[in-house]
Scaffold this active site. Structure first.
Site, PDB file in Angstrom:
ATOM      1  N   ASP A 215       0.834  -1.192   0.000  1.00  0.00           N
ATOM      2  CA  ASP A 215       0.000   0.000   0.000  1.00  0.00           C
ATOM      3  C   ASP A 215       0.879   1.256   0.000  1.00  0.00           C
ATOM      4  O   ASP A 215       1.903   1.312   0.676  1.00  0.00           O
ATOM      5  CB  ASP A 215      -0.883  -0.023   1.252  1.00  0.00           C
ATOM      6  CG  ASP A 215      -1.869   1.117   1.311  1.00  0.00           C
ATOM      7  OD1 ASP A 215      -2.668   1.254   0.367  1.00  0.00           O
ATOM      8  OD2 ASP A 215      -1.837   1.876   2.295  1.00  0.00           O
ATOM      9  N   GLU A 266      14.464 -14.380   0.567  1.00  0.00           N
ATOM     10  CA  GLU A 266      14.672 -15.523   1.456  1.00  0.00           C
ATOM     11  C   GLU A 266      13.583 -16.586   1.264  1.00  0.00           C
ATOM     12  O   GLU A 266      13.720 -17.707   1.773  1.00  0.00           O
ATOM     13  CB  GLU A 266      14.662 -15.069   2.920  1.00  0.00           C
ATOM     14  CG  GLU A 266      15.767 -14.088   3.286  1.00  0.00           C
ATOM     15  CD  GLU A 266      15.572 -13.533   4.694  1.00  0.00           C
ATOM     16  OE1 GLU A 266      14.775 -14.124   5.470  1.00  0.00           O
ATOM     17  OE2 GLU A 266      16.197 -12.508   5.028  1.00  0.00           O
TER      18      GLU A 266
END
Length: 531
Positions: A215, A266
């Site tokens: 956002d 990751e």
């Protein structure tokens, strides 16, 4: 609760670039499906409609905020980013939704709201209690006011929702909120703020989510010293006001995105898309560097009129934005912040006809696409009475801007009376109009000529046909008022945005938004061909 083991995630062992051509379906939680019977959409409702979404043919969901919130901005004022708002369900319910979606081959992305918190967030409550100069206040943007008694805001920035972007607290300091006063901005120069964002990301990634929509992706960073900006009245909706608008697109925002990307890297197979309201192609492209966002919404198609020059310009600029980046284009026609394209294109039969054609344009373009819940039904905006309006823009603007409620009406599923299967009760959080029986998913599923049937056919072709291969296009000669292009795989798309019929090009017709059996492409019609 034991988090989902990422190593066991069925999608992450292959196709880590799934997002490059995926069709995402935006679920505005409050308005999608109500499973609890309180008139507000929720996670149980979403879970119950997953088979519908699988049949529709979408690849992934983007679920808007479902986190604990006082709902000053319907969930975008987050009080706790690592839990579920009881109105929407609970964490076990989210895990069940995620499991079911993955079993159906649908990935799930969720909203990340890094720019601000709720004023009820524990951090902000601690900041109010701790006072000026405290470490607690250093997480936010508290400043002394201007003038001899500090009674003037620290700068002249306006709030996106109307009024000043500053609110004074009882001890005399002011805090910055680019949106509502209930949404205080965080200070991303504070390492604790960045670390907490990373903790939130890992919380959801460890549960098995496939990515995030970020956002206000061009927010987060603010210029040093918070200087005055070029005076402007905000539109009441996010938009790009250019380089004079110091609230957004500060250079430091790219450091935040690099930290976000490092966490995502990751977790192979995950991604992030940014809400980045920038019109300048080169500025937007900087968010798509190899160590930043995977995707950024390009809103040029969303803001284009139903005009061939506007539509072509939107495509040209969107492709130019990504040309020098590792990212594909990312196409949007509607979302929860802007008028739906049926209404934007004129409403009624004409708006629906153009929206059908626009769907084939969007889904023929190279890259990823976002479909807002209800797009596939041809939902229009609804003109609500004043007393029904809930968007904070309505109050903050002094009742001069009606806000975004008109495009957030609950989805009609079945039946002939409100709430059309959305809820067990007729009165929903935003009222649904009479006469929507033919618009329901149930009615449209039985009609091969419906908007829903068109979307289902288009998504089936897009997913299965090699004609959609490649991330580029070649413009083709087209009659006046039309645009036409060919994808490297062989798909040809012609869009007739004019008021008259044009000859149907040679080739096998794969799909058309209106009847082209007479050898012509009618006005406001798009067609897919293999030429």
């Amino acid at each position: 609760m034991t988090p989902v083991d990422p190593a066991l995630h069925p999608f992450r062992r292959a196709d880590t670039d799934w997002w490059r051509d995926a069709v995402f379906y935006q679920v505005y939680v409050r308005s999608f499906a109500d499973g609890s019977g309180d008139g507000v959409g929720d996670l149980v409702g979403i879970r119950s409609r997953l088979p519908y979404l699988a049949e529709l043919g979408v690849d992934a969901l983007w679920i808007t905020p479902f986190y604990p919130s006082p709902m000053a901005d319907h969930g975008y004022d987050v009080a706790d980013p690592r839990d579920v708002e009881p109105v929407f369900g609970d964490l076990p319910g989210f895990d069940a939704l995620l499991t079911d979606a993955h079993a159906l081959g649908i990935r799930v992305t969720v909203d990340l709201v890094p720019n601000h918190t709720s004023d009820r967030h524990a951090w902000f409550q601690a900041a109010l209690a701790a006072g000026p100069g405290s470490p607690e206040r250093a997480r936010y943007l508290f400043r002394d006011g201007r003038g001899p008694d500090g009674a003037q805001p620290p700068n002249n920035w306006p709030s996106v929702f109307g009024g000043p972007a500053w609110t004074r607290v009882p001890d005399g300091q002011w805090y910055l909120h680019l949106f509502a006063p209930e949404q205080p901005d965080l200070d991303f120069t504070n390492p604790e703020v960045v670390a907490d964002l990373e903790t939130t990301m890992r919380f959801w990634l460890d549960r098995g989510v496939d990515g995030f929509r970020i956002d206000v992706g061009h927010g987060m960073a603010k210029p040093e010293g918070l200087p005055d900006m070029v005076p402007m009245e905000d539109t009441g909706l996010l938009d790009d006001h250019g380089p004079g608008d110091l609230r957004f697109d500060d250079e430091g925002v790219h450091d935040v995105h690099r930290r976000v990307r490092a966490v995502l890297d990751e977790y192979p197979g995950t991604m992030a898309v940014g809400e980045v309201w920038l019109k300048d192609d080169d500025r937007l492209a900087r968010y798509l560097r190899a160590d930043e966002l995977h995707l950024a919404f390009n809103f040029k198609l969303l803001t284009a009129d139903w005009d061939v020059e506007d539509l072509r310009d939107a495509v040209v600029h969107s492709l130019a934005t990504v040309a020098t980046t590792p990212a594909p284009a990312c196409w949007v026609l509607s979302n929860h912040d802007r008028p739906r394209h049926v209404t934007r294109y004129g409403g009624g039969e004409a708006g629906t006809r153009r929206a059908r054609a626009a769907a084939l344009l969007q889904l023929a373009l190279p890259g990823s696409a976002y479909v807002y819940n209800g797009d596939e039904l041809g939902m229009p905006d609804v003109d609500l009475p004043d007393e029904a309006l809930q968007d904070p823009i309505w109050e903050r603007s002094g009742h001069t801007e009606r806000g975004r409620d008109a495009c957030r009406i609950p989805v009609p599923w079945s039946g002939t009376e409100p709430s059309y299967g959305f809820s067990a009760r007729p009165d929903t959080w935003l009222p649904m109009p009479a006469g929507w029986g033919p618009l329901t998913a149930e009615a449209q599923a039985a009609d091969p000529a419906s908007v829903l049937s068109l979307y289902r056919a288009a998504l089936r072709l897009r997913r299965s046909s090699p004609l959609f291969a490649g991330e580029s296009l070649e413009w083709l000669p087209a009659p006046e008022g039309c645009l036409a292009f060919r994808r490297p795989g062989g798909l040809v798309c012609l869009v007739n945005a004019s008021a008259r019929a044009v000859p149907l090009p040679e080739g096998a017709v794969l799909l058309a938004s209106e009847d082209v059996s007479g050898g012509v492409v009618p006005a406001d019609t798009a067609v897919w061909l293999h030429a």
